[in-house]
Scaffold this active site. Structure first.
Site, PDB file in Angstrom:
ATOM      1  N   SER A   1      -0.191   2.583   4.529  1.00  0.00           N
ATOM      2  CA  SER A   1      -1.081   1.694   3.762  1.00  0.00           C
ATOM      3  C   SER A   1      -0.557   0.263   3.828  1.00  0.00           C
ATOM      4  O   SER A   1       0.591  -0.002   3.488  1.00  0.00           O
ATOM      5  CB  SER A   1      -1.150   2.141   2.308  1.00  0.00           C
ATOM      6  OG  SER A   1      -1.781   3.401   2.258  1.00  0.00           O
TER       7      SER A   1
ATOM      8  N   GLU B   1       1.630  -3.963   0.750  1.00  0.00           N
ATOM      9  CA  GLU B   1       2.592  -2.883   0.457  1.00  0.00           C
ATOM     10  C   GLU B   1       3.653  -2.885   1.565  1.00  0.00           C
ATOM     11  O   GLU B   1       4.835  -2.649   1.319  1.00  0.00           O
ATOM     12  CB  GLU B   1       1.860  -1.532   0.418  1.00  0.00           C
ATOM     13  CG  GLU B   1       2.771  -0.364   0.083  1.00  0.00           C
ATOM     14  CD  GLU B   1       2.004   0.938  -0.156  1.00  0.00           C
ATOM     15  OE1 GLU B   1       0.901   0.889  -0.744  1.00  0.00           O
ATOM     16  OE2 GLU B   1       2.512   1.986   0.257  1.00  0.00           O
TER      17      GLU B   1
ATOM     18  N   ARG C   1       4.052   2.316  -6.297  1.00  0.00           N
ATOM     19  CA  ARG C   1       4.652   1.757  -5.066  1.00  0.00           C
ATOM     20  C   ARG C   1       5.529   0.533  -5.350  1.00  0.00           C
ATOM     21  O   ARG C   1       5.544  -0.439  -4.586  1.00  0.00           O
ATOM     22  CB  ARG C   1       3.574   1.361  -4.037  1.00  0.00           C
ATOM     23  CG  ARG C   1       2.702   2.474  -3.600  1.00  0.00           C
ATOM     24  CD  ARG C   1       3.447   3.539  -2.789  1.00  0.00           C
ATOM     25  NE  ARG C   1       2.512   4.606  -2.514  1.00  0.00           N
ATOM     26  CZ  ARG C   1       2.375   5.686  -3.295  1.00  0.00           C
ATOM     27  NH1 ARG C   1       3.153   5.869  -4.351  1.00  0.00           N
ATOM     28  NH2 ARG C   1       1.496   6.612  -2.998  1.00  0.00           N
TER      29      ARG C   1
END
Ligand SMILES: Cc1cc2nc3c(=O)[nH]c(=O)nc-3n(C[C@H](O)[C@H](O)[C@H](O)COP(=O)(O)OP(=O)(O)OC[C@H]3O[C@@H](n4cnc5c(N)ncnc54)[C@H](O)[C@@H]3O)c2cc1C
Length: 307
Positions: A221, A297, A172
């Site tokens: 997320s 994130e 990510r």
């Protein structure tokens, strides 16, 4: 002098004080000082070349990983328009997509053309520019695995062709400079029967509907897992949130989802400050209970509302 007066003439549109909340999945936050909707790549390149360096410029994709703060975003926010949204198979199991093409559209175009390997995009609700920046992925495949090259413009409007190994990809994460704007990408998969590819995409959709609150106002997320996928005994953000009692705990209209504890939810009345307070509250408790420092994130942009 208003910001608009210092911006170059363009063929696209400028909108002053433009609300951004509805351009994000979380549906919160204040306006962009100026929103720029470029007519095409040449228009965007000219804007970048002629806009003074001191003016902040932020690119927003489909807004599925972005929390806009309540005071809005100073400077210019760019949103790519329809001419950046095309996706087409180009032969040799390759597919070219504009950065505003939704990941799902790319997956569907690949399936129809019998290109396997891009099915995971059906589970990521963003657009291709965001996928390249975030190294989006799910169920074992990431953007970096299928990316052949991306086209980006830098802050001076220079066009660059970038290979995945130049992007410093990790879980990510990319090292792409914050001022690069991706405008196009080429992906490659392998050949397979379209019906088999479609079946795998349907399986991904069913799996997500069963495990994630995908119809809520959420941004997916919230925190990266402390360990990347494949780590033995991987530590997961959702477990830490759960163990510290933050699943379902409310501040204003914000809470972590009961269904998936790492997903922040706006019940329709939350402010960006509520959502950030839930996230920061969980982070602080997890840090003091376990020593683990979770990293967001979700990209938080803009400024808090003046009190
Ligand atoms: C229900 C739900 C489920 C999700 N599941 C997943 C998942 O399984 N896997 C996963 O990886 N993510 C998941 N996400 C998060 C999100 O969908 C991804 O991070 C996605 O790639 C973000 O794309 P976007 O276009 O929405 O980006 P945005 O939220 O608009 O932006 C994210 C970042 O990318 C930058 N960016 C956007 N466009 C460009 C561009 N053209 N050039 C340069 N930078 C750009 C922005 O500046 C920002 O820093 C989920 C989100 C939701 C709401």
């Amino acid at each position: 002098m208003t910001l608009l007066a210092s911006l170059p003439p363009v063929r696209g549109k400028y909108l002053e004080n433009a609300p951004l909340g509805d351009m994000t999945w979380l549906r919160v936050g204040g306006p962009a000082e100026v929103l720029f909707l470029p007519a095409d790549e040449a228009d965007l390149a000219r804007f970048l070349a002629e806009t003074p360096d001191g003016i902040p410029v932020h690119i927003l994709g489909a807004g599925s990983n972005t929390l806009v703060r309540d005071g809005g975003v100073p400077g210019v926010v760019i949103r790519l328009t329809a001419p950046f949204g095309k996706a087409e198979a180009i032969g040799d199991n390759r597919l070219k997509a504009g950065a505003a093409a939704l990941d799902k559209k790319v997956a569907q175009t690949a399936a129809k053309a019998g290109i396997a390997g891009l099915e995971f995009f059906t589970g990521v609700p963003g657009a291709i520019g965001g996928a390249i920046r975030m190294n989006a992925g799910c169920y074992g495949t990431e953007t970096k695995d299928v990316l052949v090259e991306a086209v980006a413009l830098d802050r001076s409007g220079r066009r660059m062709i970038i290979k995945p190994d130049e992007l410093g990809y990790a879980y990510r994460h990319s090292d792409a400079p914050g001022d690069w704007i991706f405008v196009e990408a080429t992906f490659e998969g392998t050949s397979d029967d379209p019906a088999a590819i479609q079946q795998r995409m349907d399986d991904i959709t069913a799996r997500r509907e069963a495990t994630q609150p995908i119809r809520e106002k959420t941004s997916g997320s919230t925190f990266k897992n402390p360990d990347p996928p494949g780590t033995p005994d991987q530590r997961k953000a959702w477990k830490l949130i759960d163990q510290t009692g933050w699943r379902g705990k409310r501040i204003g209209g914000a809470r972590f989802s009961e269904q998936h504890a790492n997903f922040l939810i706006n019940d329709g009345t939350a402010t960006a400050a509520d959502l950030e307070a839930v996230g920061e509250g969980a982070r602080a408790d997890i840090k003091s209970a376990t020593g683990i420092d979770l990293h967001w994130e979700v990209r938080r942009v803009g400024v808090e509302k003046a009190k």
